[in-house]
Design a protein around this motif. Structure first.
Motif, mmCIF file in Angstrom:
data_model
loop_
_atom_site.group_PDB
_atom_site.id
_atom_site.type_symbol
_atom_site.label_atom_id
_atom_site.label_comp_id
_atom_site.label_asym_id
_atom_site.label_seq_id
_atom_site.Cartn_x
_atom_site.Cartn_y
_atom_site.Cartn_z
ATOM 1 N N GLU A 5 0.851 -1.184 0.000
ATOM 2 C CA GLU A 5 0.000 0.000 0.000
ATOM 3 C C GLU A 5 0.886 1.233 0.000
ATOM 4 O OE1 GLU A 5 -3.196 0.975 2.891
ATOM 5 O OE2 GLU A 5 -3.470 -1.202 2.831
ATOM 6 N N PHE A 6 0.465 2.248 -0.707
ATOM 7 C CA PHE A 6 1.256 3.468 -0.802
ATOM 8 C C PHE A 6 0.366 4.686 -0.646
ATOM 9 C CE2 PHE A 6 3.055 0.123 -3.406
ATOM 10 C CZ PHE A 6 4.345 0.052 -2.922
ATOM 11 N N ILE A 7 0.971 5.813 -0.372
ATOM 12 C CA ILE A 7 0.256 7.079 -0.301
ATOM 13 C C ILE A 7 0.774 7.954 -1.439
ATOM 14 C CG2 ILE A 7 -0.133 9.171 1.056
ATOM 15 C CD1 ILE A 7 0.196 7.397 3.560
ATOM 16 N N SER A 8 -0.138 8.499 -2.219
ATOM 17 C CA SER A 8 0.233 9.358 -3.331
ATOM 18 C C SER A 8 0.812 10.668 -2.811
ATOM 19 C CB SER A 8 -1.006 9.643 -4.190
ATOM 20 O OG SER A 8 -0.704 10.576 -5.183
ATOM 21 N N GLU A 9 1.930 11.088 -3.396
ATOM 22 C CA GLU A 9 2.552 12.350 -3.022
ATOM 23 C C GLU A 9 2.920 13.113 -4.284
ATOM 24 O OE1 GLU A 9 5.766 12.270 -0.279
ATOM 25 O OE2 GLU A 9 4.907 10.626 0.871
ATOM 26 N N SER A 10 2.829 14.413 -4.201
ATOM 27 C CA SER A 10 3.244 15.262 -5.317
ATOM 28 C C SER A 10 4.676 15.692 -5.049
ATOM 29 C CB SER A 10 2.338 16.490 -5.419
ATOM 30 O OG SER A 10 2.827 17.347 -6.407
ATOM 31 N N GLY A 11 5.640 14.952 -5.593
ATOM 32 C CA GLY A 11 7.038 15.273 -5.355
ATOM 33 C C GLY A 11 7.744 15.763 -6.594
ATOM 34 N N PHE A 12 7.058 15.761 -7.736
ATOM 35 C CA PHE A 12 7.686 16.151 -8.996
ATOM 36 C C PHE A 12 6.965 17.371 -9.538
ATOM 37 C CE2 PHE A 12 8.074 16.092 -13.597
ATOM 38 C CZ PHE A 12 9.441 15.949 -13.754
ATOM 39 N N THR A 13 7.673 18.475 -9.634
ATOM 40 C CA THR A 13 7.126 19.696 -10.202
ATOM 41 C C THR A 13 7.898 20.015 -11.468
ATOM 42 O OG1 THR A 13 6.610 20.514 -7.992
ATOM 43 C CG2 THR A 13 6.640 22.127 -9.763
ATOM 44 N N THR A 14 7.207 20.110 -12.583
ATOM 45 C CA THR A 14 7.868 20.470 -13.831
ATOM 46 C C THR A 14 8.219 21.948 -13.789
ATOM 47 O OG1 THR A 14 6.633 18.791 -15.040
ATOM 48 C CG2 THR A 14 7.610 20.560 -16.335
ATOM 49 N N LEU A 15 9.417 22.265 -14.228
ATOM 50 C CA LEU A 15 9.850 23.662 -14.243
ATOM 51 C C LEU A 15 8.977 24.472 -15.193
ATOM 52 C CD1 LEU A 15 13.726 23.239 -14.264
ATOM 53 C CD2 LEU A 15 12.264 23.935 -12.368
ATOM 54 N N ASP A 16 8.651 25.686 -14.779
ATOM 55 C CA ASP A 16 7.865 26.590 -15.601
ATOM 56 C C ASP A 16 8.707 27.162 -16.730
ATOM 57 O OD1 ASP A 16 5.585 26.353 -13.985
ATOM 58 O OD2 ASP A 16 6.292 27.926 -12.635
ATOM 59 N N ASN A 17 8.051 27.802 -17.670
ATOM 60 C CA ASN A 17 8.747 28.489 -18.751
ATOM 61 C C ASN A 17 9.658 29.559 -18.156
ATOM 62 O OD1 ASN A 17 7.335 26.979 -20.652
ATOM 63 N ND2 ASN A 17 5.662 28.452 -20.710
ATOM 64 N N GLY A 18 10.825 29.722 -18.752
ATOM 65 C CA GLY A 18 11.767 30.731 -18.298
ATOM 66 C C GLY A 18 13.167 30.160 -18.196
ATOM 67 N N ARG A 19 14.056 30.927 -17.554
ATOM 68 C CA ARG A 19 15.450 30.520 -17.364
ATOM 69 C C ARG A 19 15.613 29.910 -15.976
ATOM 70 N NH1 ARG A 19 17.700 36.217 -19.573
ATOM 71 N NH2 ARG A 19 17.616 35.710 -21.783
ATOM 72 N N HIS A 20 16.374 28.822 -15.927
ATOM 73 C CA HIS A 20 16.591 28.130 -14.658
ATOM 74 C C HIS A 20 18.037 27.670 -14.552
ATOM 75 C CE1 HIS A 20 12.230 27.819 -14.064
ATOM 76 N NE2 HIS A 20 12.169 27.508 -15.349
ATOM 77 N N LEU A 21 18.591 27.766 -13.365
ATOM 78 C CA LEU A 21 19.887 27.176 -13.075
ATOM 79 C C LEU A 21 19.599 25.766 -12.571
ATOM 80 C CD1 LEU A 21 22.840 27.936 -13.153
ATOM 81 C CD2 LEU A 21 22.662 28.657 -10.776
ATOM 82 N N THR A 22 20.211 24.767 -13.195
ATOM 83 C CA THR A 22 19.879 23.379 -12.889
ATOM 84 C C THR A 22 21.130 22.520 -12.745
ATOM 85 O OG1 THR A 22 19.747 22.718 -15.208
ATOM 86 C CG2 THR A 22 17.715 23.519 -14.199
ATOM 87 N N LYS A 23 20.916 21.340 -12.214
ATOM 88 C CA LYS A 23 21.964 20.319 -12.136
ATOM 89 C C LYS A 23 21.427 19.078 -12.840
ATOM 90 C CE LYS A 23 24.063 19.649 -8.166
ATOM 91 N NZ LYS A 23 24.345 19.217 -6.798
ATOM 92 N N LEU A 24 22.282 18.441 -13.625
ATOM 93 C CA LEU A 24 21.896 17.214 -14.317
ATOM 94 C C LEU A 24 21.942 16.077 -13.292
ATOM 95 C CD1 LEU A 24 21.039 16.111 -17.049
ATOM 96 C CD2 LEU A 24 23.433 15.784 -17.584
ATOM 97 N N THR A 25 20.781 15.725 -12.730
ATOM 98 C CA THR A 25 20.722 14.776 -11.617
ATOM 99 C C THR A 25 20.511 13.329 -12.053
ATOM 100 O OG1 THR A 25 18.375 15.303 -11.343
ATOM 101 C CG2 THR A 25 19.954 16.476 -9.934
#
Length: 164
Positions: A5-25
């Motif tokens: 059994e699991f509990i649904s969680e919202s852990g993934f948010t897609t980045l919005d349009n625009g510029r972002h500083l990111t790391k290739l994870t």
């Protein structure tokens, strides 16, 4: 909670349009829906020190796929030429172009031009990305890569309110 059994969680948010500083994870080999070789990378938003934001509302990530094999295209440039069995026809020239695109990306990640690398060398590299809506679906997609130092400078200008 019982086993299985699991509990649904919202852990993934897609980045919005625009510029972002990111790391290739995450970076891995993948297959397209049609069964062709691709490489997929997950870009996770980070701060100027390369750390994920502590505030969950500021976190986010997005995926980008690169083709590893190129194919012949019809004269319209939009559809692929197919063999008698309905499979795309391989193109050495377009496969070389796929390699150049990945090489240019690696250079923006800080790997010196002309240096050999493999996908694990790209893991945890910090890079700026530009996210825009896909022209067909409207979903956010990575459209450009900017070297870390250049993106950090652009973001600092935006955050200061000076758009010169």
């Amino acid at each position: 909670m019982s086993k299985g059994e699991f509990i649904s969680e919202s852990g993934f948010t897609t980045l919005d349009n625009g510029r972002h500083l990111t790391k290739l994870t995450n970076i891995a080999d993948d297959l397209s829906d049609a069964g062709y070789d691709q490489m997929v990378g997950t870009f996770t938003k980070v701060d100027a020190d390369g750390n994920e934001p502590s505030d969950p509302k500021l976190r986010g990530s997005i995926r980008k796929w690169w083709n590893l094999e190129g194919f012949e295209k019809e004269a319209d440039g939009k559809t692929y030429k197919l063999d008698k069995d309905g499979n795309r026809i391989h193109s050495d020239e377009n496969t070389a172009a796929c390699g150049r695109i990945i090489g240019q990306f690696a250079n923006r990640c800080g790997i010196p031009a002309g240096e050999s690398f493999n996908r694990k060398d790209l893991f945890n590299k910090v890079i700026g990305i530009v996210v825009k809506p896909n022209k067909i679906s409207g979903s956010p997609e990575v459209t450009n890569f900017v070297a870390f130092d250049k993106m950090a400078a652009k973001l600092a200008v935006v955050e200061s309110g000076y758009a010169g």
